[in-house]
Motif scaffolding. Structure first.
Motif, PDB file in Angstrom:
ATOM      1  N   PHE A 285     151.989 -27.312  22.552  1.00 31.30           N
ATOM      2  CA  PHE A 285     150.385 -27.567  22.770  1.00 31.30           C
ATOM      3  C   PHE A 285     150.125 -27.960  23.966  1.00 31.30           C
ATOM      4  O   PHE A 285     150.292 -27.526  24.969  1.00 31.30           O
ATOM      5  N   HIS A 286     151.067 -29.106  24.359  1.00 31.31           N
ATOM      6  CA  HIS A 286     151.619 -29.589  25.679  1.00 31.31           C
ATOM      7  C   HIS A 286     152.170 -28.357  26.651  1.00 31.31           C
ATOM      8  O   HIS A 286     151.174 -28.512  27.818  1.00 31.31           O
ATOM      9  N   ARG A 335     149.433 -32.810  34.396  1.00 25.18           N
ATOM     10  CA  ARG A 335     149.078 -32.763  35.799  1.00 25.18           C
ATOM     11  C   ARG A 335     147.807 -31.465  35.443  1.00 25.18           C
ATOM     12  O   ARG A 335     147.505 -31.245  34.741  1.00 25.18           O
ATOM     13  N   TYR A 336     147.598 -32.509  36.872  1.00 26.21           N
ATOM     14  CA  TYR A 336     145.953 -31.902  37.088  1.00 26.21           C
ATOM     15  C   TYR A 336     146.405 -30.757  38.587  1.00 26.21           C
ATOM     16  O   TYR A 336     145.974 -30.997  39.554  1.00 26.21           O
ATOM     17  N   GLY A 486     148.769 -38.139  28.634  1.00 23.53           N
ATOM     18  CA  GLY A 486     147.325 -38.386  29.753  1.00 23.53           C
ATOM     19  C   GLY A 486     146.543 -37.014  29.695  1.00 23.53           C
ATOM     20  O   GLY A 486     145.841 -36.848  31.326  1.00 23.53           O
ATOM     21  N   HIS A 487     146.662 -36.411  28.357  1.00 20.54           N
ATOM     22  CA  HIS A 487     145.989 -35.360  28.712  1.00 20.54           C
ATOM     23  C   HIS A 487     144.137 -35.202  28.213  1.00 20.54           C
ATOM     24  O   HIS A 487     144.283 -36.589  27.367  1.00 20.54           O
ATOM     25  N   LYS A 488     143.467 -35.048  28.843  1.00 20.48           N
ATOM     26  CA  LYS A 488     141.617 -35.420  28.575  1.00 20.48           C
ATOM     27  C   LYS A 488     141.245 -35.190  27.586  1.00 20.48           C
ATOM     28  O   LYS A 488     140.937 -33.632  27.463  1.00 20.48           O
ATOM     29  N   ILE A 489     141.190 -35.617  26.094  1.00 25.20           N
ATOM     30  CA  ILE A 489     140.752 -34.147  24.907  1.00 25.20           C
ATOM     31  C   ILE A 489     138.933 -34.496  24.765  1.00 25.20           C
ATOM     32  O   ILE A 489     138.693 -36.129  25.391  1.00 25.20           O
ATOM     33  N   TYR A 490     138.657 -33.435  25.530  1.00 25.31           N
ATOM     34  CA  TYR A 490     137.306 -33.199  24.746  1.00 25.31           C
ATOM     35  C   TYR A 490     136.947 -34.031  23.615  1.00 25.31           C
ATOM     36  O   TYR A 490     137.101 -33.129  22.528  1.00 25.31           O
ATOM     37  N   ARG A 491     136.097 -34.988  23.740  1.00 23.72           N
ATOM     38  CA  ARG A 491     135.697 -35.430  22.355  1.00 23.72           C
ATOM     39  C   ARG A 491     134.267 -34.712  21.335  1.00 23.72           C
ATOM     40  O   ARG A 491     134.129 -35.171  20.797  1.00 23.72           O
TER      41      ARG A 491
END
Length: 528
Positions: A285-286, A335-336, A486-491
């Motif tokens: 997934f990463h 990373r972004y 470090g992934h920003k998970i949409y909750r």
């Protein structure tokens, strides 16, 4: 390749195996396509009957006023058709001065609808049944009604509020509300329009009374659409853009569509050793998410109408460039990214295949739900809002201008192996489409999952702000592992029927076809 017939995910739907097959998001549309095959038609006839019927039975996603793209294998070679429309010739960036974006609704969001041109051109070039015959099911459902399916009813339920300001849209809201699941809905105006299109082989839509009605309605509202804009429209044979991935070649429609993003991501993943990962692992997934971020960064910076590209789009697929982009991926940290600098040099998807070897991958769409909200009085024609795909950034290759195709999200896909057809597939759903293509290619063509299992697997999606949405069914330990990187998970829970895409796939095996249809939609695969 030997496919696996393990079914590890919650949906236990079985793949459909047959010599002739159609997969679609609506059962009635799939049956219309199968009927054409049983009446002696080929896969193009089946795909067109399915597509035309979809314009009636799933109006919240597509309609007569949609755009379309198609990739097809004619038995000997691959062809790519771009039937997206262009902006009115008189439009300029100055018309949108002071705006941050092209409006999502209303006439300013409308470009010339190209769907009808796809129907007529595909039939002319490759169909064998009479054009009018392809419309029979659609006309019957429009005139005599069809029972609205549950997922379509859910999407339709939002229309009264969304389109409250558009008086002519009320034809889709009998008794002032959206039809509920199981209720009968008919649209006699749409039936009459489909008859005119069938009888004129699409000519009336672009150069006849239907065209005149569209222009008159537009001009009355102050819009610049002209009879020449419609009369000059053409569906163009553009070939395909391709990228080798392991032992297969994946094909997409060239820009103005987003298909190149799927190819970029696959090229990056091949450099990252994705084949060593387990399909549903944290590492898998990463790496997929990081590759997709890089692909989107380039997509949104560079892709536009092919005539306005800053360079040959193939440069984004240069092996050295993809290797360089892959080196920017940290295997243990999110990373972004920004876009790179390459070396110089509301949607329905359907697929059909026949016993003669022809395979069709086709997509058509309004864009956002029902589209612009504009319905041409007395015709049942609801117009797409593809103009909202233009940029208003000065100098951007996708900046709005006259007679220009906007950036498009809808993309059909196709895979060949040693120049033989292997899989026709697509995943409807806005920016999810390129991401869905990547996930289907990996699951079927690398990890060997059968098409239905690959479709059933829980999905990830990179959102606009680089948050990551993860579908329920992903192991909580995997979710925690992604957060740790470090992934920003949409909750917030996304509705999978509308946000995680709807896949339809047909895989060609030595003994016939194997088809899968997404459980997130109302549809099915059917064959004989």
């Amino acid at each position: 390749m030997t496919l696996s017939y393990r079914f590890p995910y919650r949906s236990q739907t079985m793949p459909v195996m047959a010599r002739n097959v159609v997969a679609s998001s609506q059962p009635l549309a799939a049956q219309a396509g199968v009927d054409m095959l049983k009446r002696g038609g080929n896969a193009v006839d089946a795909a067109l009957a399915t597509a035309i019927t979809l314009s009636v039975v799933e109006p919240c996603s597509n309609g007569i006023g949609s755009d379309a793209f198609c990739i097809l294998w004619d038995g000997k070679q691959l062809h790519g058709l771009n039937a997206s429309g262009r902006s009115p010739a008189a439009v300029s960036a100055a018309d949108f001065a002071g705006m941050d974006a092209v409006p999502l609704r209303g006439w300013d969001s409308v470009t010339v609808p190209g769907c009808v041109s796809a129907w007529s051109e595909l039939s002319r070039a490759f169909g064998i049944l009479p054009f009018e015959q392809l419309f029979e099911a659609a006309i019957d459902y429009a005139r005599n009604g069809f029972q609205v399916t549950p997922i379509v009813a859910s999407a339709w339920s939002k229309a009264p509020e969304t389109f409250a300001e558009f008086d002519d849209f009320r034809v889709f809201l009998p008794d002032g509300r959206a039809p509920r699941a199981g209720e009968l809905f008919s649209n006699p105006d749409q039936a009459a329009t489909l008859e005119i299109i069938a009888d004129s082989h699409g000519e009336d839509f672009y150069r006849g009374k239907l065209a005149e009605k569209m222009v008159a309605t537009a001009n009355l509202a102050g819009n610049k659409l002209s009879v020449n804009d419609l009369g000059d429209h053409s569906a163009d044979w553009v070939g395909t853009l391709s990228k080798d991935f392991r032992d297969v070649t994946v094909h997409e429609i060239p820009p103005n569509g987003q298909g190149v993003a799927a190819l970029i991501a696959l090229g990056i993943l091949e450099n990252l050793g994705i084949e060593s990962c387990e399909p549903d692992s944290v590492d898998s997934f990463h790496l997929q998410i990081e590759a997709m971020k890089l692909a989107f960064a380039d997509l949104y910076r560079y892709v536009a109408d092919a005539r306005y590209l800053e360079f040959d789009i193939e440069r984004l697929l240069d092996p050295n460039y993809l290797e360089y982009r892959a080196r920017t991926v940290d295997p243990k940290k999110a990373r972004y990214p920004e876009y790179g600098l390459p070396p110089k040099a509301g949607t329905v998807y359907l697929t059909a295949a026949d016993a003669g070897g022809m395979m069709v991958s086709m997509i058509q769409s309004n864009f956002w739900g029902f589209g612009s909200g504009i319905v041409i009085p007395g015709t049942g024609i609801s117009l797409q809002n593809r103009g909202a795909g233009f940029s208003l950034i000065d100098g951007h290759p996708n900046q709005i201008a006259g007679s220009k195709r906007p950036f498009h999200t809808i993309i059909p896909a196709f895979a060949l192996k040693q120049n033989d057809p292997l899989m026709s597939f697509g995943v409807m759903g806005g920016a999810m489409q390129a991401q869905g293509h990547v996930q289907m290619v990996l699951r079927v063509l690398m990890w060997g999952q059968n098409p239905q299992t690959a479709s059933d697997a829980p999905r990830w999606q990179v959102l606009e702000d680089q948050q990551v949405a993860l579908e329920s069914g992903i192991d909580p330990e995997v979710v925690a592992g992604l957060e740790a990187r470090g992934h920003k998970i949409y909750r917030s829970e996304l509705n999978p029927a509308f946000s995680m895409g709807g896949a339809q796939l047909i895989y060609k095996s030595p003994d016939g076809y194997i088809a899968g249809s997404d459980h997130r939609k109302d549809g099915c695969a059917a064959g004989f």
